[in-house]
Design an enzyme around this catalytic site. Structure first.
Site, mmCIF file in Angstrom:
data_model
loop_
_atom_site.group_PDB
_atom_site.id
_atom_site.type_symbol
_atom_site.label_atom_id
_atom_site.label_comp_id
_atom_site.label_asym_id
_atom_site.label_seq_id
_atom_site.Cartn_x
_atom_site.Cartn_y
_atom_site.Cartn_z
ATOM 1 N N LYS B 51 0.838 -1.213 0.000
ATOM 2 C CA LYS B 51 0.000 0.000 0.000
ATOM 3 C C LYS B 51 0.869 1.258 0.000
ATOM 4 O O LYS B 51 0.711 2.132 0.848
ATOM 5 C CB LYS B 51 -0.977 -0.008 1.192
ATOM 6 C CG LYS B 51 -1.981 -1.152 1.090
ATOM 7 C CD LYS B 51 -3.188 -0.961 1.991
ATOM 8 C CE LYS B 51 -2.892 -1.398 3.404
ATOM 9 N NZ LYS B 51 -4.112 -1.430 4.249
ATOM 10 N N HIS B 52 1.795 1.279 -0.937
ATOM 11 C CA HIS B 52 2.590 2.482 -1.127
ATOM 12 C C HIS B 52 3.207 2.420 -2.523
ATOM 13 O O HIS B 52 3.163 1.382 -3.189
ATOM 14 C CB HIS B 52 3.678 2.610 -0.052
ATOM 15 C CG HIS B 52 4.677 1.500 -0.039
ATOM 16 N ND1 HIS B 52 4.682 0.492 0.897
ATOM 17 C CD2 HIS B 52 5.722 1.212 -0.876
ATOM 18 C CE1 HIS B 52 5.669 -0.343 0.646
ATOM 19 N NE2 HIS B 52 6.314 0.069 -0.430
ATOM 20 N N ALA B 53 3.741 3.554 -2.946
ATOM 21 C CA ALA B 53 4.507 3.631 -4.199
ATOM 22 C C ALA B 53 5.903 4.134 -3.858
ATOM 23 O O ALA B 53 6.136 4.685 -2.782
ATOM 24 C CB ALA B 53 3.827 4.585 -5.178
ATOM 25 N N ALA B 98 1.454 -0.277 -5.166
ATOM 26 C CA ALA B 98 1.329 -1.742 -5.091
ATOM 27 C C ALA B 98 0.807 -2.176 -3.724
ATOM 28 O O ALA B 98 1.152 -1.585 -2.690
ATOM 29 C CB ALA B 98 2.672 -2.408 -5.374
#
Lengths: 138, 138
Positions: B51-53, B98
């Site tokens: 839960k980050h890019a 993602a």
């Protein structure tokens, strides 16, 4: 020339939360190596892997699941290291014979390497390893 | 600027024998990246990680055990990749959001990275990610 006294076990921080764990391995800052290649091996209980030495390669072994007993040998002395948690990283310098004895079923070991694969870097015969160590001492 | 079409799945050779499997990942020759850091994550069934890019980091995800569904998002399109075997390596370039959904209990995912840890490289808020993508397009 390296001896079993040059083997090191690093205890890395393991971050645990409700979802599981996270452990990180930084080639340069944790181990002072250039990380080039990683391989992952699974072993059933009772299986033995490794049984070779490297002429130039440094390996860092981490048991991600299960338990693995690593036997390191410099031709004169042996040292056993039990790996049973992913925060323990065993650094084996070149010139050391190593065997991995997998204790638990479905154990998983990750190996960090500082060089690409090169079959000519392997010594797979123990008598040849002893001869190699002997030549190195001269 | 990367899109979900830039995500790649590599199928690497898996060597199987009576003792288990071996899969190798060479940063330079398999993925054309400098391998700098490896981290390993475990997830219970139903847990969601990631839960980050990343702004600059390229990640390569390998599910070593169990099953993990990875959802990649470029702000306009999404792509799902199911990882359930250690010979599949999912390369996620920078600029892609993602999420890793762990399906099986005690799944283990290994992540190969081309940069050291740097908190300022993370975008952890989805609205901020969309704003970042918007700025990149200008």
């Amino acid at each position: 020339m390296n001896f079993v006294g040059d083997i090191r076990v690093f205890r890395l921080p393991k971050f645990l939360d409700k979802q599981g764990f996270l452990v990180a391995f930084d080639g340069a800052s944790d181990f002072k190596i250039d990380l080039r290649r990683v391989f992952v091996v699974s072993g059933h209980g009772g299986s033995v892997r490794g049984k070779h030495a490297h002429k130039a390669l440094t390996q860092i072994l981490v048991c991600l699941r299960g338990t693995c007993r690593v036997i390191c040998d410099d031709g004169e002395a042996r040292r056993e290291v039990l790996l049973d948690t992913p925060e323990d990283a065993l650094q084996i310098p070149p010139g050391i014979w190593a065997e991995e004895h997998y204790i638990d079923s479905e154990s998983i070991v990750m190996v960090l390497c500082d060089l690409p694969f090169d079959e000519s870097d392997y010594i797979r015969d123990y008598a040849e390893f002893l001869a190699y160590r002997h030549r190195q001492r001269e």
